[in-house]
Design an enzyme around this catalytic site. Sequence first.
Site, PDB file in Angstrom:
ATOM      1  N   GLY A 222      27.024  -8.095 -12.071  1.00 60.36           N
ATOM      2  CA  GLY A 222      26.829  -8.295 -13.518  1.00 60.36           C
ATOM      3  C   GLY A 222      26.145  -7.145 -14.223  1.00 60.36           C
ATOM      4  O   GLY A 222      25.778  -7.238 -15.392  1.00 60.36           O
ATOM      5  N   LYS A 225      29.523  -2.655 -13.443  1.00 54.37           N
ATOM      6  CA  LYS A 225      30.346  -1.740 -12.636  1.00 54.37           C
ATOM      7  C   LYS A 225      31.806  -1.765 -13.104  1.00 54.37           C
ATOM      8  O   LYS A 225      32.411  -0.722 -13.335  1.00 54.37           O
ATOM      9  CB  LYS A 225      30.252  -2.119 -11.143  1.00 54.37           C
ATOM     10  CG  LYS A 225      28.842  -1.990 -10.598  1.00 54.37           C
ATOM     11  CD  LYS A 225      28.754  -2.295  -9.138  1.00 54.37           C
ATOM     12  CE  LYS A 225      28.938  -3.759  -8.819  1.00 54.37           C
ATOM     13  NZ  LYS A 225      27.893  -4.635  -9.349  1.00 54.37           N
ATOM     14  N   THR A 226      32.341  -2.974 -13.255  1.00 55.03           N
ATOM     15  CA  THR A 226      33.733  -3.090 -13.699  1.00 55.03           C
ATOM     16  C   THR A 226      33.883  -2.506 -15.102  1.00 55.03           C
ATOM     17  O   THR A 226      34.842  -1.789 -15.391  1.00 55.03           O
ATOM     18  CB  THR A 226      34.147  -4.574 -13.705  1.00 55.03           C
ATOM     19  OG1 THR A 226      33.748  -5.148 -12.476  1.00 55.03           O
ATOM     20  CG2 THR A 226      35.621  -4.750 -13.906  1.00 55.03           C
ATOM     21  N   GLU A 442       1.007 -26.425 -16.351  1.00 56.74           N
ATOM     22  CA  GLU A 442       1.528 -25.280 -17.122  1.00 56.74           C
ATOM     23  C   GLU A 442       0.420 -24.563 -17.882  1.00 56.74           C
ATOM     24  O   GLU A 442       0.369 -23.335 -17.910  1.00 56.74           O
ATOM     25  CB  GLU A 442       2.634 -25.735 -18.088  1.00 56.74           C
ATOM     26  CG  GLU A 442       3.895 -26.252 -17.415  1.00 56.74           C
ATOM     27  CD  GLU A 442       4.469 -25.314 -16.369  1.00 56.74           C
ATOM     28  OE1 GLU A 442       4.319 -24.094 -16.498  1.00 56.74           O
ATOM     29  OE2 GLU A 442       5.061 -25.818 -15.387  1.00 56.74           O
ATOM     30  N   HIS A 445      -1.468 -22.307 -15.637  1.00 64.48           N
ATOM     31  CA  HIS A 445      -0.820 -20.985 -15.473  1.00 64.48           C
ATOM     32  C   HIS A 445      -1.165 -20.089 -16.663  1.00 64.48           C
ATOM     33  O   HIS A 445      -1.576 -18.944 -16.498  1.00 64.48           O
ATOM     34  CB  HIS A 445       0.712 -21.138 -15.502  1.00 64.48           C
ATOM     35  CG  HIS A 445       1.316 -21.620 -14.225  1.00 64.48           C
ATOM     36  ND1 HIS A 445       1.039 -21.056 -13.019  1.00 64.48           N
ATOM     37  CD2 HIS A 445       2.224 -22.610 -13.979  1.00 64.48           C
ATOM     38  CE1 HIS A 445       1.736 -21.677 -12.070  1.00 64.48           C
ATOM     39  NE2 HIS A 445       2.463 -22.638 -12.634  1.00 64.48           N
ATOM     40  N   ASP A 519       5.539 -21.839  -6.970  1.00 64.04           N
ATOM     41  CA  ASP A 519       4.457 -20.884  -7.263  1.00 64.04           C
ATOM     42  C   ASP A 519       3.879 -20.342  -5.960  1.00 64.04           C
ATOM     43  O   ASP A 519       3.638 -19.143  -5.825  1.00 64.04           O
ATOM     44  CB  ASP A 519       3.308 -21.571  -8.019  1.00 64.04           C
ATOM     45  CG  ASP A 519       3.778 -22.256  -9.290  1.00 64.04           C
ATOM     46  OD1 ASP A 519       4.793 -21.806  -9.841  1.00 64.04           O
ATOM     47  OD2 ASP A 519       3.138 -23.247  -9.704  1.00 64.04           O
TER      48      ASP A 519
HETATM   49  P1  ATP Z   1      30.359  -7.813 -10.134  1.00 66.33           P
HETATM   50  O1  ATP Z   1      29.629  -7.029  -9.099  1.00 66.33           O
HETATM   51  O2  ATP Z   1      30.026  -9.259 -10.090  1.00 66.33           O
HETATM   52  O3  ATP Z   1      31.823  -7.521 -10.215  1.00 66.33           O
HETATM   53  P2  ATP Z   1      29.885  -6.004 -12.308  1.00 66.33           P
HETATM   54  O4  ATP Z   1      28.710  -5.147 -12.012  1.00 66.33           O
HETATM   55  O5  ATP Z   1      31.226  -5.420 -12.115  1.00 66.33           O
HETATM   56  O6  ATP Z   1      29.737  -7.386 -11.550  1.00 66.33           O
HETATM   57  P3  ATP Z   1      30.745  -6.405 -14.976  1.00 66.33           P
HETATM   58  O7  ATP Z   1      31.875  -7.285 -14.662  1.00 66.33           O
HETATM   59  O8  ATP Z   1      31.036  -4.989 -15.301  1.00 66.33           O
HETATM   60  O9  ATP Z   1      29.697  -6.486 -13.791  1.00 66.33           O
HETATM   61  O10 ATP Z   1      29.850  -7.011 -16.137  1.00 66.33           O
HETATM   62  C1  ATP Z   1      30.010  -8.319 -16.609  1.00 66.33           C
HETATM   63  C2  ATP Z   1      29.838  -8.347 -18.097  1.00 66.33           C
HETATM   64  O11 ATP Z   1      28.496  -8.047 -18.431  1.00 66.33           O
HETATM   65  C3  ATP Z   1      30.673  -7.297 -18.785  1.00 66.33           C
HETATM   66  O12 ATP Z   1      31.919  -7.786 -19.139  1.00 66.33           O
HETATM   67  C4  ATP Z   1      29.867  -6.975 -20.018  1.00 66.33           C
HETATM   68  O13 ATP Z   1      30.207  -7.839 -21.060  1.00 66.33           O
HETATM   69  C5  ATP Z   1      28.449  -7.272 -19.620  1.00 66.33           C
HETATM   70  N1  ATP Z   1      27.725  -6.027 -19.309  1.00 66.33           N
HETATM   71  C6  ATP Z   1      27.218  -5.668 -18.123  1.00 66.33           C
HETATM   72  N2  ATP Z   1      26.596  -4.485 -18.207  1.00 66.33           N
HETATM   73  C7  ATP Z   1      26.744  -4.062 -19.468  1.00 66.33           C
HETATM   74  C8  ATP Z   1      26.326  -2.895 -20.167  1.00 66.33           C
HETATM   75  N3  ATP Z   1      25.648  -1.916 -19.572  1.00 66.33           N
HETATM   76  N4  ATP Z   1      26.659  -2.805 -21.472  1.00 66.33           N
HETATM   77  C9  ATP Z   1      27.335  -3.784 -22.103  1.00 66.33           C
HETATM   78  N5  ATP Z   1      27.753  -4.910 -21.494  1.00 66.33           N
HETATM   79  C10 ATP Z   1      27.455  -5.067 -20.199  1.00 66.33           C
END
Ligand code: ATP
Length: 621
Positions: A222, A225-226, A442, A445, A519
């Site tokens: 997330g 990378k993609t 809470e 904390h 905790d």
């Molecule tokens: P995975 O390892 O699960 O495939 P990933 O690293 O490829 O995850 P992405 O699929 O590229 O993650 O990111 C998921 C979504 O999060 C993207 O579609 C985007 O909307 C948002 N996102 C992540 N990083 C960024 C960023 N640096 N800027 C803007 N949006 C982002």
Amino acid sequence: MPKDKKVLIGVILAVLAASVFVIFNPFRFTAEITPDTQGYSPTNVPRAVPTYVEAPEEKYTFSSLVRQVKAGEVISLHVIENRVTVETADGKWSSTSFGSGDLIERLISLGVSEEQLANLEITYSIPPPFWLLPFILVAGSFIVFAVMVRRSSGTSGPLSFGKSHAKEVSDGQLITTFEDVAGLIEAKEELMEVVEFLKNPERFTALGARIPKGVILFGLPGCGKTLLARAVAGEAEVPFFPISGSEFVEMFVGVGASRIRDLFTKAKEAAPCILFIDELDAVGGRRSGFGMPSAREHDQTLNQLLSEMDGFDQQTNVIVIGATNRLDVLDPALLRSGRFDRRIAVDRPDVRAREAIFEVHVKGKPLSDDVDLSKLARATPGLTGADIENIVNEAAILTARHGRKVIGNTEFEDAALKVVAGPERKSRVISEEEKRKIAYHEVGHALAMHFTKGSDPVHKISIISRGLALGFTMPLPEEDRNLPSYEWLVGQIVGLLGGRAAEEIVLGKKGITTGASNDLERATDYARRMVTEWGMSEKVGLRSLNPLPDAAVMENQFRDTRSYSDHLAETIDAEVKRILDEAYDQAKEILASRRDILKKVVERLLEVETLDRKEFLTLVS
Ligand code: ATP
């Protein structure tokens, strides 16, 4: 066992059972045909006739049949090849062979009259076509195989399982550019070079520069990378072939390798282009060298990937981008120079990057003036880009649900809480007495955090249950902490133990609850790492006693993975306990000397259920 496999095994067993039944079925019935010539059948009604009959008491011969027909005792005759089954008026069934030739002709030649024959029902059956069985079995197996391949590969035709499923995403569809990727400045700079190369390869080749073949993006899920890989293709305006490494994982040896071949052929035809393999670890994990079929399939697929990458020459102009969350499990051969030799870390965003990601995702959405994206960025430490995208989306959904036209700060805060702590569980039944205990926990904390030097400021306290938590206290760090100090770590532990300390002070030792389990887990983790990783215990000293990484543990699974003596292990335990005990005493001291403040904040929290920073500060000042 996965449901798909169960279904598959069920189908195979059913086909086998059906085949066995067809071949050996003792109760089989035959298809019946009634001759339409000569009018021998008075009824012409097809009936099922058993071909398997109990042995008659005395031997039934053809002469017995002729005698019975002449005596008018026979009701029906049923003929299969050279055997006839006879039904007599007393309800008995007998069977005899009549040799070669036609039954009717033989009966007439032995003196049976046409009139006697006309009173009989005579039917003929063809024996089941057993010679068809092998064909039926082969066809059945083929259908099962095709279904299996289709299920495991998601392809539409049984013959397409060796083909890769990468679909080209080109020009018009590629609207992602580096502008859509917030933060990740270094990663973008590195990848800019790849874009340059795809746009003007001659500039590099003229100088004899070796063009990169593969780039690995690694980091947590997330983090973008993609998104980055798509942006590279978008910037370079070249086709993009995305595929997941898990699509090469097959049960049949050779299918994965053939898909790799097909994928690279497609990519080479479309060059210049980007081939993006997500979850590279699924296909690029270390080769085992064991002879299991699944391991052989994996090794063959990986070998194919390696040889395809070796096959790139200077003119190929295809760049393979791989993404993985686990760089440590990749086969070293993949990472050597000339293959995936560029490795780019795609890390969790820091506070500035989070703000930038918020900005990217709120673009085009109507926001009210009270929305403060930098505050939201500070309130969401540790979240990934995907989480932030989710928060913006949740905020928009909440706004629509509230019937408003612009997204406000409340919606953003609620959405952030939902993503961080889970959705509210208003239906959860909590008694007044339990609610009071949660409130003490809470506020314990919050006060321990507030009055400990080096701790993060308190942002929000709530006793509304969310996800699995019955309540929560949320800090708001001024900035991301890359180098936590000893003071901050102790502050964290004191804050974490503040909940249990409040319970003990107010309810006594016998009144403490299980609410502190998470905790305690987190506090112990901090204390253990302070002692074993960060050299923060004088007694243990500066030795790093880091546990071995997963991969090393796997390789050493039959050996002792601990690299220190029992005596040192005891010292570590004692030091971890000391840090926790001292922090707990500190938390108790803070709360015991402020019982009036504790009570005041708890009463207010029970009234309003959620306290924000401003009100909390007014109450404690
Ligand atoms: P995975 O390892 O699960 O495939 P990933 O690293 O490829 O995850 P992405 O699929 O590229 O993650 O990111 C998921 C979504 O999060 C993207 O579609 C985007 O909307 C948002 N996102 C992540 N990083 C960024 C960023 N640096 N800027 C803007 N949006 C982002």
